[in-house]
Design a protein around this motif. Structure first.
Motif, PDB file in Angstrom:
ATOM      1  N   ALA A  12      -5.872 -25.295  15.149  1.00 48.88           N
ATOM      2  CA  ALA A  12      -6.297 -25.797  16.460  1.00 48.88           C
ATOM      3  C   ALA A  12      -7.650 -25.209  16.840  1.00 48.88           C
ATOM      4  O   ALA A  12      -8.523 -25.917  17.356  1.00 48.88           O
ATOM      5  N   LEU A  13      -7.836 -23.922  16.577  1.00 53.72           N
ATOM      6  CA  LEU A  13      -9.120 -23.281  16.860  1.00 53.72           C
ATOM      7  C   LEU A  13     -10.221 -23.894  16.001  1.00 53.72           C
ATOM      8  O   LEU A  13     -11.323 -24.157  16.484  1.00 53.72           O
ATOM      9  N   SER A  14      -9.909 -24.151  14.744  1.00 51.33           N
ATOM     10  CA  SER A  14     -10.881 -24.762  13.845  1.00 51.33           C
ATOM     11  C   SER A  14     -11.293 -26.149  14.351  1.00 51.33           C
ATOM     12  O   SER A  14     -12.473 -26.497  14.340  1.00 51.33           O
ATOM     13  N   ARG A  15     -10.320 -26.915  14.797  1.00 45.16           N
ATOM     14  CA  ARG A  15     -10.627 -28.254  15.333  1.00 45.16           C
ATOM     15  C   ARG A  15     -11.475 -28.157  16.604  1.00 45.16           C
ATOM     16  O   ARG A  15     -12.393 -28.953  16.802  1.00 45.16           O
ATOM     17  N   LEU A  16     -11.150 -27.198  17.470  1.00 44.11           N
ATOM     18  CA  LEU A  16     -11.929 -27.007  18.695  1.00 44.11           C
ATOM     19  C   LEU A  16     -13.371 -26.648  18.350  1.00 44.11           C
ATOM     20  O   LEU A  16     -14.312 -27.215  18.920  1.00 44.11           O
ATOM     21  N   ARG A  19     -15.217 -29.620  17.158  1.00 47.69           N
ATOM     22  CA  ARG A  19     -15.596 -30.491  18.290  1.00 47.69           C
ATOM     23  C   ARG A  19     -16.829 -29.951  19.006  1.00 47.69           C
ATOM     24  O   ARG A  19     -17.684 -30.724  19.438  1.00 47.69           O
ATOM     25  N   ILE A  20     -16.909 -28.637  19.125  1.00 51.89           N
ATOM     26  CA  ILE A  20     -18.096 -28.029  19.750  1.00 51.89           C
ATOM     27  C   ILE A  20     -19.332 -28.292  18.897  1.00 51.89           C
ATOM     28  O   ILE A  20     -20.396 -28.658  19.419  1.00 51.89           O
ATOM     29  N   TYR A  21     -19.206 -28.140  17.584  1.00 49.42           N
ATOM     30  CA  TYR A  21     -20.341 -28.428  16.691  1.00 49.42           C
ATOM     31  C   TYR A  21     -20.736 -29.902  16.785  1.00 49.42           C
ATOM     32  O   TYR A  21     -21.919 -30.235  16.783  1.00 49.42           O
ATOM     33  N   ASP A  22     -19.736 -30.782  16.876  1.00 48.65           N
ATOM     34  CA  ASP A  22     -20.018 -32.212  17.012  1.00 48.65           C
ATOM     35  C   ASP A  22     -20.732 -32.504  18.337  1.00 48.65           C
ATOM     36  O   ASP A  22     -21.647 -33.328  18.387  1.00 48.65           O
ATOM     37  N   ALA A  23     -20.315 -31.823  19.405  1.00 53.13           N
ATOM     38  CA  ALA A  23     -20.977 -32.004  20.704  1.00 53.13           C
ATOM     39  C   ALA A  23     -22.431 -31.554  20.621  1.00 53.13           C
ATOM     40  O   ALA A  23     -23.326 -32.219  21.176  1.00 53.13           O
ATOM     41  N   ALA A  24     -22.683 -30.463  19.917  1.00 50.63           N
ATOM     42  CA  ALA A  24     -24.062 -30.012  19.723  1.00 50.63           C
ATOM     43  C   ALA A  24     -24.850 -31.062  18.936  1.00 50.63           C
ATOM     44  O   ALA A  24     -26.016 -31.321  19.232  1.00 50.63           O
ATOM     45  N   GLY A  25     -24.187 -31.702  17.953  1.00 48.76           N
ATOM     46  CA  GLY A  25     -24.834 -32.773  17.197  1.00 48.76           C
ATOM     47  C   GLY A  25     -25.180 -33.961  18.082  1.00 48.76           C
ATOM     48  O   GLY A  25     -26.247 -34.563  17.944  1.00 48.76           O
ATOM     49  N   VAL A  26     -24.288 -34.285  19.012  1.00 49.70           N
ATOM     50  CA  VAL A  26     -24.556 -35.374  19.963  1.00 49.70           C
ATOM     51  C   VAL A  26     -25.753 -35.008  20.835  1.00 49.70           C
ATOM     52  O   VAL A  26     -26.644 -35.838  21.076  1.00 49.70           O
ATOM     53  N   LEU A  71     -28.028 -27.989  13.698  1.00 46.83           N
ATOM     54  CA  LEU A  71     -27.674 -27.086  12.596  1.00 46.83           C
ATOM     55  C   LEU A  71     -26.170 -26.922  12.373  1.00 46.83           C
ATOM     56  O   LEU A  71     -25.700 -27.113  11.245  1.00 46.83           O
ATOM     57  N   PRO A  72     -25.375 -26.563  13.380  1.00 51.36           N
ATOM     58  CA  PRO A  72     -23.943 -26.353  13.104  1.00 51.36           C
ATOM     59  C   PRO A  72     -23.221 -27.638  12.703  1.00 51.36           C
ATOM     60  O   PRO A  72     -22.382 -27.628  11.798  1.00 51.36           O
ATOM     61  N   HIS A  73     -23.571 -28.733  13.344  1.00 51.19           N
ATOM     62  CA  HIS A  73     -22.941 -30.019  13.019  1.00 51.19           C
ATOM     63  C   HIS A  73     -23.260 -30.419  11.577  1.00 51.19           C
ATOM     64  O   HIS A  73     -22.371 -30.787  10.810  1.00 51.19           O
ATOM     65  N   ALA A  74     -24.537 -30.328  11.213  1.00 55.33           N
ATOM     66  CA  ALA A  74     -24.949 -30.710   9.856  1.00 55.33           C
ATOM     67  C   ALA A  74     -24.302 -29.805   8.811  1.00 55.33           C
ATOM     68  O   ALA A  74     -23.855 -30.283   7.761  1.00 55.33           O
ATOM     69  N   PHE A 153     -24.768 -22.149  15.101  1.00 58.34           N
ATOM     70  CA  PHE A 153     -24.920 -22.202  13.648  1.00 58.34           C
ATOM     71  C   PHE A 153     -24.324 -20.952  13.007  1.00 58.34           C
ATOM     72  O   PHE A 153     -23.586 -21.034  12.014  1.00 58.34           O
ATOM     73  N   ALA A 154     -24.620 -19.782  13.584  1.00 52.98           N
ATOM     74  CA  ALA A 154     -24.042 -18.541  13.063  1.00 52.98           C
ATOM     75  C   ALA A 154     -22.520 -18.583  13.146  1.00 52.98           C
ATOM     76  O   ALA A 154     -21.825 -18.182  12.204  1.00 52.98           O
ATOM     77  N   LEU A 155     -22.005 -19.103  14.257  1.00 52.25           N
ATOM     78  CA  LEU A 155     -20.554 -19.222  14.411  1.00 52.25           C
ATOM     79  C   LEU A 155     -19.975 -20.175  13.371  1.00 52.25           C
ATOM     80  O   LEU A 155     -18.919 -19.912  12.789  1.00 52.25           O
ATOM     81  N   SER A 156     -20.678 -21.281  13.095  1.00 54.64           N
ATOM     82  CA  SER A 156     -20.185 -22.232  12.091  1.00 54.64           C
ATOM     83  C   SER A 156     -20.184 -21.606  10.698  1.00 54.64           C
ATOM     84  O   SER A 156     -19.304 -21.892   9.880  1.00 54.64           O
ATOM     85  N   LEU A 157     -21.143 -20.744  10.418  1.00 53.56           N
ATOM     86  CA  LEU A 157     -21.167 -20.032   9.139  1.00 53.56           C
ATOM     87  C   LEU A 157     -19.987 -19.067   9.041  1.00 53.56           C
ATOM     88  O   LEU A 157     -19.289 -19.029   8.019  1.00 53.56           O
TER      89      LEU A 157
END
Length: 185
Positions: A12-16, A19-26, A71-74, A153-157
């Motif tokens: 669930a945390l991973s999905r959340l 979604r945050i990375y996707d929102a940044a992409g938007v 960056l995080p979305h990509a 981006f650091a969080l996504s890494l």
């Protein structure tokens, strides 16, 4: 009665986070649209013999926003260039070890960048730094987008590093082998 933690709380945390990375992409996409609108407004203003002040300056801010927020979305969508030819030649265990090493180094660099971006924006705010373009803008305002994008981006890494360690699988797009992933690049 003891409360138990849901079995899939990590998922669930991973999905959340995704979604945050996707929102940044938007938001990065919105920034790209803003660039187009600013350029169109500049062209229209020139045709009307009324130059638009600060257009290039704000287009530059929007470009920085688009870059850092994407960056995080990509990264999570495997859209960054990744050289996998060496990884393909290695056994699974060695591939995993190299992947973890690469993600670890990238995570450290990502958090280092996020920290210094924050420091830059904080100092700009503290000293009241103003842009030197046609329109005076407090520099911490456009810089904060760099901080947010860099931190995400650091969080996504880190997110990907933890997933890789937990699953024991290298960071390869679903349904693709290293060879398939390299062919798509």
């Amino acid at each position: 009665m003891a409360l138990s933690r849901p079995a899939h709380s990590g998922l669930a945390l991973s999905r959340l986070l995704d979604r945050i990375y996707d929102a940044a992409g938007v938001l990065a996409g919105v920034a790209m649209i803003a660039i187009v609108l600013i350029i169109l407004a500049q062209v229209g203003a020139r045709l009307a013999a009324y130059p638009l002040r600060g257009g290039a300056q704000f287009a530059g801010y929007a470009m920085a926003a688009a870059t850092f927020l994407a960056l995080p979305h990509a990264f999570r969508r495997h859209a960054h260039i990744r050289i996998t030819i060496l990884l393909q030649a290695l056994p699974d265990r060695a591939r995993l070890v190299l992947d973890v090493m690469g993600l670890t180094v990238a995570t450290v660099i990502g958090f280092w960048f996020a920290w210094w971006s924050y420091d830059l924006a904080y100092i700009s705010w503290e000293i009241g730094e103003i842009s030197q373009g046609d329109v005076a803008v407090a520099m911490w305002i456009p810089q904060i987008v760099m901080v947010v994008g860099g931190a995400l981006f650091a969080l996504s890494l880190l997110h990907t590093l933890i997933e890789t360690l937990v699953t024991g699988r290298p960071f390869v797009p679903e349904g693709e082998t290293g060879l398939d992933a390299a062919a798509d690049r």
